[in-house]
Design an enzyme around this catalytic site. Structure first.
Site, PDB file in Angstrom:
ATOM      1  N   LYS A 105       0.818  -1.227   0.000  1.00  0.00           N
ATOM      2  CA  LYS A 105       0.000   0.000   0.000  1.00  0.00           C
ATOM      3  C   LYS A 105       0.846   1.268   0.000  1.00  0.00           C
ATOM      4  O   LYS A 105       0.423   2.301  -0.490  1.00  0.00           O
ATOM      5  CB  LYS A 105      -0.973   0.028   1.176  1.00  0.00           C
ATOM      6  CG  LYS A 105      -0.327  -0.129   2.534  1.00  0.00           C
ATOM      7  CD  LYS A 105      -0.385  -1.547   2.980  1.00  0.00           C
ATOM      8  CE  LYS A 105       0.488  -1.787   4.190  1.00  0.00           C
ATOM      9  NZ  LYS A 105       0.589  -3.187   4.514  1.00  0.00           N
ATOM     10  N   GLU A 129      -5.519  -6.548  -3.867  1.00  0.00           N
ATOM     11  CA  GLU A 129      -6.521  -6.825  -2.823  1.00  0.00           C
ATOM     12  C   GLU A 129      -5.877  -6.988  -1.444  1.00  0.00           C
ATOM     13  O   GLU A 129      -6.439  -6.600  -0.421  1.00  0.00           O
ATOM     14  CB  GLU A 129      -7.305  -8.081  -3.202  1.00  0.00           C
ATOM     15  CG  GLU A 129      -8.522  -8.363  -2.376  1.00  0.00           C
ATOM     16  CD  GLU A 129      -9.628  -7.327  -2.566  1.00  0.00           C
ATOM     17  OE1 GLU A 129      -9.744  -6.482  -1.675  1.00  0.00           O
ATOM     18  OE2 GLU A 129     -10.359  -7.363  -3.561  1.00  0.00           O
ATOM     19  N   GLY A 134      -6.277  -6.730   4.467  1.00  0.00           N
ATOM     20  CA  GLY A 134      -5.836  -8.143   4.455  1.00  0.00           C
ATOM     21  C   GLY A 134      -6.766  -9.009   3.629  1.00  0.00           C
ATOM     22  O   GLY A 134      -6.879  -8.839   2.414  1.00  0.00           O
ATOM     23  N   ILE A 136     -10.068  -9.158   3.655  1.00  0.00           N
ATOM     24  CA  ILE A 136     -11.420  -8.638   3.317  1.00  0.00           C
ATOM     25  C   ILE A 136     -11.414  -8.210   1.845  1.00  0.00           C
ATOM     26  O   ILE A 136     -10.590  -7.392   1.456  1.00  0.00           O
ATOM     27  CB  ILE A 136     -11.780  -7.401   4.180  1.00  0.00           C
ATOM     28  CG1 ILE A 136     -11.574  -7.680   5.668  1.00  0.00           C
ATOM     29  CG2 ILE A 136     -13.203  -6.935   3.898  1.00  0.00           C
ATOM     30  CD1 ILE A 136     -11.716  -6.431   6.552  1.00  0.00           C
ATOM     31  N   GLY A 187       2.902 -10.370  19.284  1.00  0.00           N
ATOM     32  CA  GLY A 187       3.174 -10.448  17.842  1.00  0.00           C
ATOM     33  C   GLY A 187       2.185  -9.672  16.987  1.00  0.00           C
ATOM     34  O   GLY A 187       2.160  -9.837  15.769  1.00  0.00           O
ATOM     35  N   GLU A 190       4.707  -4.645  15.079  1.00  0.00           N
ATOM     36  CA  GLU A 190       6.088  -4.827  14.609  1.00  0.00           C
ATOM     37  C   GLU A 190       7.049  -4.349  15.701  1.00  0.00           C
ATOM     38  O   GLU A 190       6.684  -3.516  16.534  1.00  0.00           O
ATOM     39  CB  GLU A 190       6.330  -3.932  13.383  1.00  0.00           C
ATOM     40  CG  GLU A 190       5.347  -4.097  12.264  1.00  0.00           C
ATOM     41  CD  GLU A 190       5.674  -5.270  11.362  1.00  0.00           C
ATOM     42  OE1 GLU A 190       6.797  -5.797  11.470  1.00  0.00           O
ATOM     43  OE2 GLU A 190       4.805  -5.658  10.573  1.00  0.00           O
ATOM     44  N   ASP A 201       0.228   3.929   7.912  1.00  0.00           N
ATOM     45  CA  ASP A 201      -0.280   2.731   7.219  1.00  0.00           C
ATOM     46  C   ASP A 201      -1.785   2.898   6.939  1.00  0.00           C
ATOM     47  O   ASP A 201      -2.259   2.624   5.835  1.00  0.00           O
ATOM     48  CB  ASP A 201      -0.016   1.493   8.102  1.00  0.00           C
ATOM     49  CG  ASP A 201      -0.597   0.231   7.508  1.00  0.00           C
ATOM     50  OD1 ASP A 201      -0.007  -0.309   6.558  1.00  0.00           O
ATOM     51  OD2 ASP A 201      -1.673  -0.209   7.971  1.00  0.00           O
ATOM     52  N   LYS A 205      -3.832   3.189   3.178  1.00  0.00           N
ATOM     53  CA  LYS A 205      -4.982   2.353   2.813  1.00  0.00           C
ATOM     54  C   LYS A 205      -6.234   3.209   2.578  1.00  0.00           C
ATOM     55  O   LYS A 205      -6.992   2.968   1.636  1.00  0.00           O
ATOM     56  CB  LYS A 205      -5.246   1.326   3.926  1.00  0.00           C
ATOM     57  CG  LYS A 205      -4.099   0.330   4.092  1.00  0.00           C
ATOM     58  CD  LYS A 205      -4.267  -0.460   5.384  1.00  0.00           C
ATOM     59  CE  LYS A 205      -3.171  -1.487   5.582  1.00  0.00           C
ATOM     60  NZ  LYS A 205      -3.209  -2.075   6.930  1.00  0.00           N
ATOM     61  N   GLY A 302      -1.786 -10.330   8.304  1.00  0.00           N
ATOM     62  CA  GLY A 302      -1.299 -11.675   8.612  1.00  0.00           C
ATOM     63  C   GLY A 302      -1.112 -12.505   7.366  1.00  0.00           C
ATOM     64  O   GLY A 302      -1.617 -12.196   6.282  1.00  0.00           O
TER      65      GLY A 302
HETATM   66  N1  HSE Z   1       0.584  -3.367   9.916  1.00  0.00           N
HETATM   67  C1  HSE Z   1      -0.726  -3.512   9.395  1.00  0.00           C
HETATM   68  C2  HSE Z   1      -1.744  -3.552  10.501  1.00  0.00           C
HETATM   69  C3  HSE Z   1      -0.896  -4.774   8.591  1.00  0.00           C
HETATM   70  O1  HSE Z   1      -1.380  -3.525  11.676  1.00  0.00           O
HETATM   71  O2  HSE Z   1      -2.916  -3.603  10.205  1.00  0.00           O
HETATM   72  C4  HSE Z   1      -0.333  -4.693   7.243  1.00  0.00           C
HETATM   73  O3  HSE Z   1      -1.104  -3.870   6.431  1.00  0.00           O
END
Ligand code: HSE
Length: 429
Positions: A105, A129, A134, A136, A187, A190, A201, A205, A302
């Site tokens: 993205k 997609e 993810g 969806i 987990g 990051e 991020d 999107k 994921g």
């Molecule tokens: N790091 C993103 C999130 C996932 O936490 O949703 C990858 O797009």
């Protein structure tokens, strides 16, 4: 039956999910789509360390040009992330007459026009997609399911890391830093979570969703973006008492010749559809002219959920290859819409101002709100024991962000005000 050879560049978490899916469900995809998808080559800089990949099954390489130069390969899956090498791979593959599937993205939102111009010049597809939400299938929804609708607005919870952290803060009253540490331990975040917690991020999107929804181009650098790292537990607790929960929302609204595209933490009704989206889940709420409101929910990140989206892209491209079809219209922005500035946008706001105890404080503050034509819906002051630090909360009626920040700028200069006033947008959805 047509066999389509695929090259994968980047065999990390998502790449390994794609390899697993293409192995496990190859027959199922073949029966459903009439295409045999064969993963021929895998490129990864750490390929030697990935001893679960074998030469007998795939052609392994550390040089992506081997995949771009292989005339048998028709589709390249780019999963290296980042914006520099990834852009070279995407443009290089298109110029080598290969179709692209990517989950990137950041590169797409930054170089949207350049990538799709190159795709159209070479009549090759770019499917993405897995880049948004993810597993969806939200791009399919916008491009196909809602193709007959004009989109009025999108509200989305599109970053799983932030939603996980906010769930812990909202439900357990945890501080931001404790919730982040928890997310990293489990987990969900990051080791370097900056892109997530600063809202970038989600902005990538949301901008991509807005480009598809409004058929326009957006300069990602102009999208108002605010993360969750300065949120304080006290404001989440107050929000809860007012019947709201705090979520990092991507917002895209169609205002005719202008559009509003922004990412920021918002108070939303706790029992609304988006208010109930917890932990690492994502959801996208779309309001369109013929369908009305529709909601799309699922795992937004994921290995396996993203692989699920990538498989859908592969079969779509396989169909285009089989039918020798290239539909340039799905890539062409045809609306010129200006992005509204943050100040132009209007909403209700939650405000917290910390003051010392002294007569006349309310009248001084409310006089400023009145001068800026800001109407108040609620004013709350709790029992307090520290006379030098008393939080006062306000909920405004809808007002422009410019008026609200102007008023708070003046209010913050009163000698009785302690620290910077806090404000959060309210979206009633
Ligand atoms: N790091 C993103 C999130 C996932 O936490 O949703 C990858 O797009």
């Amino acid at each position: 039956m047509k066999e389509i050879k695929i090259g994968l560049i980047g065999a990390g978490v998502i790449g390994s999910g794609v390899i697993a899916l293409l192995k496990k469900n190859r027959e199922l995809i073949k029966k459903r789509s009439g295409c045999l998808l064969t993963l021929k080559s895998i490129c990864d800089l750490q390929i030697k360390k990935k001893n679960w990949l074998t030469d007998s099954e795939f052609k392994l390489t550390t040089d992506y040009r081997q995949i771009l130069n292989d005339p048998e390969i028709e589709i390249v899956i780019e999963l290296i992330g980042g914006t520099t090498a990834a852009l070279d791979v995407i443009l290089g593959a298109l110029k080598a007459q290969k179709h692209i599937v990517t989950a990137n993205k950041a590169a797409l939102s930054m170089y949207y026009s350049r990538i799709f111009k190159t795709a159209c010049e070479h009549k090759r597809e770019v499917y993405f997609e897995g880049a948004i939400g993810g597993g969806i299938p939200i791009i399919k929804v916008l491009r196909e399911g809602l193709v007959g609708n004009s989109i009025k607005s999108i509200h989305c919870i599109i970053n799983g890391t932030c939603n996980f952290i906010l769930s812990k803060m909202n439900k357990l009253g945890m501080s931001f830093s404790d919730a982040l540490a928890d997310a990293q331990r489990l987990g969900f975040a990051e080791a370097n979570p900056d892109l997530d917690i600063n809202g970038y991020d989600a902005a990538h999107k949301t901008a991509l969703l807005a480009m598809l929804a409004f058929n326009t181009d957006i300069d990602i650098r102009k999208v108002y973006t605010e993360g969750i790292n300065s949120l304080q537990a006290i404001d989440l607790a107050h929000a809860r008492e007012l019947g709201y929960t705090v979520k990092l929302l991507g917002i895209a609204k169609n205002h005719g010749s202008k559009m509003e595209v922004r990412v920021n933490p918002c108070l939303i009704p706790e029992h609304s559809s988006l208010g109930s989206v917890e932990n690492e889940y994502n959801a996208v709420l779309i309001n369109s002219d013929f369908l009305g409101t529709s909601l799309y929910y699922g795992k937004g990140a994921g290995s396996y959920p993203t692989a699920s989206a990538i498989a859908s892209d592969l079969t779509d491209i396989a169909k285009d290859i089989r039918l020798k079809e290239f539909n340039k219209y799905k890539y062409m922005p045809f609306n010129a819409k200006d992005l509204m500035t943050a100040g132009e946008s209007a909403a209700k706001y939650y405000i917290r101002i910390n003051t010392i105890e002294r007569p006349g404080i309310f009248s001084s503050i409310t006089a400023v709100f009145a001068r800026y034509k800001i109407s108040l819906e609620k004013v709350i002051q709790k029992d307090f024991d520290n006379l030098k630090n008393i939080p006062i909360m306000f909920v405004t009626r809808t007002c422009s962000e410019k008026s609200m920040t102007g008023a708070l700028g003046e209010i913050s200069r009163f000698p009785f005000v302690k620290g910077k006033p806090v404000f959060l947008r309210i979206e009633e959805l």
